[in-house]
Design a protein around this motif. Structure first.
Motif: not given
Length: 443
Positions: A266-267, A271, A289, A291, A318, A321, A363, A365-366, A392
């Motif tokens: 996903k991440t 990205l 980005i 989270r 992050i 990645n 973005i 995340d989580e 997530g």
């Protein structure tokens, strides 16, 4: 017959409007709940906000009457703050320690005992999101239930963004001939949603198949825009990853949601798509980005240093990645790369409130650790010309009052699944490593 519902503190901290969710029944708030609310009201997070909201709500009820005598609600029910059912005598043989949970249980037990002595007793139900409190209630012979009003959908009914249909091979041939299919021609008994992916398979059992996507108005099935070429060095390794890239790179879909187990990509995919849109196509001005700062396990407390140094441990996934995408060799190289580009910003969601974010690829995340209120705050920050990606794993939640059915990510997926401006895909196959996939499946 009307019922009596005794509310645990966690119900009100999760949904401050829970007092209105029980219809024409009697809602009881034990006095210890007020004390627990008081201990939470100074918190700067959503739990603190909800505690303050409940406090103001109860204060407003005072204008209508005495809370200890009961105040009528607009839905026909009543609300009451209970002061006289705190006796712990009946519970001492079972649960000797006078904890806050046990005091709430004592209120429910004493109400239950009183009702059983009446000619027409009312059912007394303890409502709690705490599993152990519900187990204790069962041991005491009380009826207990989870608070279900905040659940968006059951885990088995969650929207996946992809469906497999078995059709006559002539239908697949028609698609390859004309490069589109009418949704009506499939004569389905259910509705296909905008930007939903459809895998057609031959009902005769041959290997003939096709991968399509519903268009924005939900009337036509079209081929995927992208072939399987690399995006910023990343190539889709399975069908769901290809679907994810299709959504991520589509400028007509400003809201993309992705869910899936750890290691499904996903991440990394988000990205890669963001960097491609910003650095190659120059579609957006910046890649933001973020989270939520929610720890897994015990919190490590306050961290020294400036904001960037404090955030680094939380944002490390992050950076991992980004290091892979930029192929950095030495520790610290990624900071130099990001400083040189100037178009990538890694941020904690703590700092996003009050902002307006136009022209950016965002973005989050989580996102499964966000509540419904928090995710509304975030999505409503999106300005003109921006695209936001929420992703997530609903099965990996560290927030104490959320679960797979009530978290912010699931909330957005279910509320936006019929909207033409959004797309969703659930990633199922892990691609991090064979070990990671086995761990996700077996552990």
């Amino acid at each position: 017959m009307k019922k009596i519902f005794v509310l645990d503190t966690n119900v009100l901290l999760q949904d401050p409007n829970a007092v209105f969710a029980f219809g024409e029944n009697e809602v009881i708030i034990p006095s210890i709940v007020l004390e627990e609310m008081d201990s939470k009201k100074r918190l700067a997070d959503e739990i603190g906000r909800n505690a303050r909201y409940v406090s103001r709500l109860l204060d407003g009820f005072r204008a209508q009457g005495r809370l200890q005598d009961g105040v009528a609600l607009e839905n026909g029910g009543t609300i009451k703050v209970e002061l006289n059912h705190r006796s712990f005598v009946k519970m001492q043989d079972v649960f000797g320690e006078i904890t806050n949970d046990n005091r709430i249980l004592a209120v429910a037990l004493n109400y239950h005992t009183e009702e059983q002595e009446k000619p027409e007793p009312k059912d007394v139900v303890l409502v709690s999101k705490d599993t152990l409190v519900r187990i204790k209630a069962d041991v005491l012979g009380l009826t207990a239930q989870d608070y279900m009003n905040d659940r968006i959908v059951s885990p088995t009914d969650m929207y996946t963004g992809c469906i497999t249909l078995r059709v006559h091979p002539a239908v697949i041939d028609e698609f390859y001939s004309f490069r589109f299919l009418s949704v009506n021609s499939l004569q389905l008994s259910f509705k296909l949603r905008p930007h939903e992916f459809v895998i057609l398979k031959d009902e005769m059992g041959t290997s003939k198949s096709a991968l399509l996507k519903v268009n924005g108005d939900g009337r036509k099935l079209e081929p995927l825009y992208l072939s399987n070429e690399a995006v910023w060095g990343i190539t889709a390794r399975n069908a769901q990853q290809r679907m994810a890239l299709e959504l991520l790179l589509n400028d007509e879909i400003p809201l993309v949601t992705m869910s899936g187990k750890a290691g499904t990509g996903k991440t990394l995919l988000a990205l890669a798509a963001g960097l491609y849109k910003i650095e190659d196509e120059h579609k957006y001005k910046k890649l933001l980005i973020a989270r939520p700062v929610v720890p897994m396990g015990k919190d490590i407390g306050y961290l020294p240093g400036e904001k960037e140094e404090k955030l680094r441990p939380w944002m490390q996934p992050i950076y991992d990645n980004l290091e892979f995408l930029f192929d950095t060799k030495k520790p610290g190289d990624i900071e130099k790369v990001l400083a040189g580009l100037g178009s990538i910003q890694v941020e904690a969601l703590t700092y996003i409130r009050g902002r307006s974010i136009p022209g950016q690829f965002i973005i989050i995340d989580e996102a499964q650790n966000l509540s419904r209120h928090e995710v509304k705050t975030i999505v409503s920050r999106v300005g003109e010309g921006s695209k936001i990606v929420l992703m997530g794993d609903p099965e990996q939640i560290d927030h104490p009052y959320l679960d797979a059915s009530s978290n912010g990510l699931t909330y957005v997926v279910e509320r936006f699944k019929d909207e033409a401006i959004s797309g969703h895909i659930m990633l199922e196959r892990g691609e991090r490593s064979r070990l990671a996939q086995l761990a996700a499946d077996l552990l």
